[in-house]
Design a protein around this motif. Structure first.
Motif: not given
Ligand SMILES: [Zn+2]
Length: 261
Positions: A248-261
């Motif tokens: 879950d931590a790996i997926i959250a990290w990966y998603a954060a890479l591509f999310s525009v904040s």
């Protein structure tokens, strides 16, 4: 409930892990030979000498006997202490990540199954049905009470088993060679049942990357050529352990890479 100081709880977890590791080594040794994992009790493979309890204490006996059979002095495989120590590490690691929860028990059992599958696949290039098929059932049943839930678990079985089956089928049609055995398909279905559809996708990506790295390293060190098969089950095992503990931590990290904040 009695509250133990953390260090004492850790010691108990390690001791229990060593004992279970001793049993896992029996499974690794006997399952590919289709022998019972219960009877007979542990014996020296050379002279058949039945081990007394004090010759069967994890790690300690190996050290005291200096890696030799008490009866015939033939060498005992270094694997005994290695599998025992690795199991103790698995126990402690899961304890630290999950704590005293029901999920701890499930993921730890899953981790132990992965360790057994890893070594058997490395040795024999097989992933025995007696581990993977019950694993699918247990994973799905537990998902009614624990994450990822029955819907995600069922989808995980379908996708985990389905992806590899599809690749194997296409590869077979195109190249006329078998890309992988169906053991991998059943193992990935088991991973899907326990971890759910989201994490089984991660496992597939991680194990493919891992397989690529190991393959390149083997070819570069001239231990293998392009046609050498790296047992894929070993990669699935390592990737699944990573996904179970930190998915879950790996997926959250990966998603954060591509999310525009
Ligand atoms: Zn012996």
């Amino acid at each position: 409930m009695i509250q133990l100081p953390p260090a004492i709880a850790d010691v108990f977890v390690i001791a229990f892990g060593l004992l279970v590791g001793s049993f896992l080594h029996v499974c690794i040794h006997r399952i590919p030979l289709k022998q019972s994992i219960v009877f007979p009790s542990s014996r020296c493979p050379q002279c058949g000498h039945a081990l007394a309890w004090y010759e069967n204490v994890p790690l300690l006996s190996y050290a005291v006997l200096r890696g030799r059979c008490h009866q015939c002095a033939s060498p005992i495989s270094i694997r005994y202490p290695i599998v025992e120590a690795l199991t103790a590490v698995l126990f402690l690691w899961h304890w630290w990540v999950f704590g005293p929860t029901a999920l701890f028990a499930l993921r730890l059992a899953f981790g132990c199954a992965l360790l057994v599958l890893f070594v058997i696949d490395l040795d024999h290039q097989i992933l025995p049905d007696v581990i993977t098929l019950p694993g699918i059932v247990v994973g799905f049943v537990c998902s009614w009470f624990l994450p990822p839930g029955p819907v995600m678990s069922l989808a995980g079985i379908a996708v985990g088993g389905g992806i590899l089956w599809l690749i194997a089928e296409v590869w077979f049609r195109v190249r006329k060679v078998e890309a992988m055995g169906f053991g991998d398909v059943k193992m990935l279905a088991m991973v899907g049942a326990v971890l759910g559809v989201k994490l089984v996708g991660l496992v597939f990506v991680l194990s493919s990357i891992l397989g690529g790295i190991v393959g390149i390293a083997l070819i570069a060190s001239r231990r293998a050529d392009m046609a050498t098969k790296v047992p894929f089950g070993t990669m699935i095992a390592v990737a699944s352990l990573g996904a179970s503990l930190y998915g879950d931590a790996i997926i959250a990290w990966y998603a954060a890479l591509f999310s525009v904040s």
